[in-house]
Design an enzyme around this catalytic site. Structure first.
Site, short mmCIF file in Angstrom:
data_model
loop_
_atom_site.label_atom_id
_atom_site.label_comp_id
_atom_site.label_asym_id
_atom_site.label_seq_id
_atom_site.Cartn_x
_atom_site.Cartn_y
_atom_site.Cartn_z
N GLU A 241 33.70 -30.18 -62.84
CA GLU A 241 32.35 -29.90 -63.36
C GLU A 241 31.70 -28.74 -62.59
OE1 GLU A 241 30.43 -29.08 -65.61
OE2 GLU A 241 30.23 -31.09 -66.49
N ASN A 242 31.16 -27.85 -63.39
CA ASN A 242 30.64 -26.59 -62.86
C ASN A 242 31.71 -25.85 -62.08
OD1 ASN A 242 28.05 -26.72 -63.95
ND2 ASN A 242 27.41 -28.13 -62.31
N GLY A 314 33.18 -31.09 -70.13
CA GLY A 314 32.36 -32.29 -69.95
C GLY A 314 31.11 -32.30 -70.79
N ASP A 315 30.54 -31.10 -71.02
CA ASP A 315 29.31 -31.01 -71.82
C ASP A 315 29.63 -30.63 -73.26
OD1 ASP A 315 30.15 -28.44 -71.49
OD2 ASP A 315 28.38 -27.73 -70.41
N PHE A 438 37.27 -15.22 -93.05
CA PHE A 438 38.18 -16.11 -93.79
C PHE A 438 38.80 -15.47 -95.03
CE2 PHE A 438 35.06 -18.92 -91.64
CZ PHE A 438 35.90 -19.29 -90.61
O1 AHR Z 1 33.45 -27.14 -65.09
C1 AHR Z 1 33.62 -26.32 -66.20
C2 AHR Z 1 32.74 -26.69 -67.35
O2 AHR Z 1 31.40 -26.40 -67.02
C3 AHR Z 1 32.67 -28.12 -67.72
O3 AHR Z 1 33.76 -28.59 -68.46
C4 AHR Z 1 31.44 -28.14 -68.56
O4 AHR Z 1 30.85 -29.42 -68.61
C5 AHR Z 1 30.54 -27.13 -67.89
O5 AHR Z 1 30.01 -26.27 -68.83
#
Ligand code: AHR
Ligand code: AHR
Length: 517
Positions: A241-242, A314-315, A438
């Protein structure tokens, strides 16, 4: 396991994919109980269990990951009537019965709606919801996009294009906080990009970026914003993450090599201020340890949340691509000896390319592509240099030589992936067929990665059950189709007029004819 135990087990794991329950139990009672038992003596999860680092999630569309597993592997949904079916192993502990999918999906389009957790924890992967970085629900993978063979059997992987992803935010027994875990995945090492983030593993339960250490997933690709390894990638990294990490700190960690075996084993292990990257060829040899050491600054202790993601960050960052065949998450940090035994189990599968019947798509071959829709069998896919447009046009032996040349294509290795193809016009222009908004056009290669993606098509079994169809490499839910005599990449139902479901499977199926020119 008795039939009753198996049914009860299947009911339990099937619950979150409710639509499948009735049909799945029917299949179990009907055919599954008498399936021959040609089980492997142990699967990867038997190896992890014997070492006291058991699988707490086990996902695969290609095979059972326990020798005793005979439950559901994955669920597919077809466009024609929105019903689902479930794919089981051919035998206890065996390979996926892809024939179930092939017959269910004949003359229509199927997506993978769920990948069952084989561990008994019910940690099934389904369509990923919206997250902080991207709206949702995500696009579901084309069930026919990644044919391959495992143990000599035709099976399918999960082919992720940008926009696609799977998730489970409500899991059981997955590591949280600073607890230890191991993860492996078998991936297509030639299918990747530099988007964020083709991941498999531990993520946030709220689909948002909750800060450093709230994830611990395998990442595969050549994204260089955070960390990267030697060569030009792709690399096996950890999404913590990050940050995608290739070693102890952000940026270059040259001990993490470019790893691009057609079938690649990728592993991440995570413990208390200790983590590791392992990688290797999923078809042979042993694993290399590409990193083993302390956590990056700001990532100790970890704050894992225990959701599971596939194909996204993750996001829900969903701009990445990759192909997944199998993967697990364990409880506890596996030993090197355990991982070596798992790698040896993976190589015993003998993952190999699936070859189309009488594959006519060899590099350098000139072919013509004949429409198969009954309206239009005198028509051929034709690229016209003067108008740049691609469509279907009637061609006969008395047609002008310029038209014959426009209706002839030279097969070249796919500009974006040599497992697929690009079609170069035989009319002397040097132009390629590519899609843009397309629609298909004939254009010179401008050398950009976008052009390469738009000009790469993957030959697949014909959507109408015979001949061939050509899947767009970057929009893997779309195939080359003619509609009103114009060429497009089209999905079976969708927002464009040419996505019309009527005749989609015939319009997107092509016969390979002798070259007109
Ligand atoms: O850590 C890389 C990415 O950063 C993660 O997958 C995401 O949740 C965030 O934007
Ligand atoms: O492309 C010719 C025809 O146009 C297709 O078969 C049909 O989909 C559309 O009407």
């Amino acid at each position: 396991m008795t039939v009753r135990q198996r049914v009860r087990y299947a009911r339990r794991v099937l619950l979150p994919l409710a639509a499948a329950v009735t049909l799945a139990v029917g299949i179990l009672l009907g055919g599954g109980a008498s399936a021959p038992s040609s089980a492997a003596t142990s699967g990867p999860c038997d190896i992890y269990a014997a070492a006291s680092t058991p699988c707490v999630a086990a996902h695969s569309t290609t095979r059972a990951l326990y020798a005793a597993y005979d439950g559901p592997l994955y669920q597919v949904k077809r466009a024609s009537d929105s019903t689902t079916t479930t794919v089981y192993p051919l035998a206890t502990g065996g390979y996926a019965n892809a024939a179930t999918q092939d017959s269910f999906c004949a003359n229509t389009y199927c997506t993978i709606t769920g990948i069952y957790d084989q561990s008994g924890n019910g940690n099934n992967l389904t369509d990923a919801p919206a997250g902080g970085a991207a709206s949702g629900p995500d696009i579901l993978a084309n069930a026919a996009a990644a044919p391959t063979t495992a143990g000599g059997h035709k099976v399918y992987g999960v082919f992720i294009s940008p926009g696609m992803g799977y998730r489970d935010d409500s899991t059981k027994n997955i590591a949280t906080g600073n607890a230890s875990e191991g993860e492996y995945a078998v991936l297509d090492g030639t299918h990747y990009d530099n988007g964020c983030c083709f991941d498999y593993g531990n993520a946030e339960t709220n689909n948002d970026d909750d800060g450093s250490g709230t994830m611990e997933a395998i990442n595969f690709g050549n994204e260089t914003t955070w960390g990267y390894g030697s060569g030009s990638g792709p690399w096996i990294m950890a999404d913590l993450e990050n940050g995608l990490f290739s070693g102890a700190s952000a940026g270059l960690n040259s001990a993490d090599p470019t790893t691009n075996y057609r079938f690649t084993t990728a592993m991440i292990e995570g413990g208390a201020n200790q983590w590791a990257i392992l990688g290797g060829n999923a078809d042979s040899g042993s694993l290399s340890t590409d990193y083993s050491g302390v956590r990056p600054s700001g990532y100790n202790p970890m704050k894992k949340q225990g959701a599971i993601i596939l194909g996204i960050g993750g996001d829900n960052s969903d701009s990445s691509a990759g192909t997944f065949y199998e993967g697990v998450m364990t409880s506890g940090y596996p030993t090197a000896a355990t991982e070596a035994a798992v790698q040896s189990n993976i190589t015993s599968v003998g993952y190999a390319n699936y070859t189309l019947p009488s594959n006519p798509f060899t590099t350098g071959t000139a072919i013509s592509l004949q429409a198969t829709t009954p309206c239009c069998t005198a028509d051929y896919l034709t690229g016209n240099t003067s108008g740049n447009d691609v469509g279907v046009t009637a061609v006969t032996s008395s047609s002008a030589s310029t038209l014959k040349a426009d209706a002839t294509w030279i097969v070249e290795p796919g500009l974006a992936n040599s497992s697929c193809v690009s079609f170069k016009s035989a009319n002397g222009s040097g132009d390629y067929m590519r899609h843009y908004n397309f629609e298909l056009y004939l254009e010179p290669n401008d050398g950009t990665s976008q052009f390469a993606l738009d000009a790469t098509f993957c030959p697949r079994a014909g959507n109408s059950g015979s001949n061939y169809s050509f899947m767009s490499y970057n929009f893997s839910y779309k195939y080359i189709r003619h509609y009103n005599y114009i060429g497009y990449v089209a999905s079976d139902g969708g927002s464009n007029t040419w996505d019309a479901s009527s005749l989609w499977y015939e319009d997107s199926t092509w016969a390979v004819a002798s070259p007109w020119s």
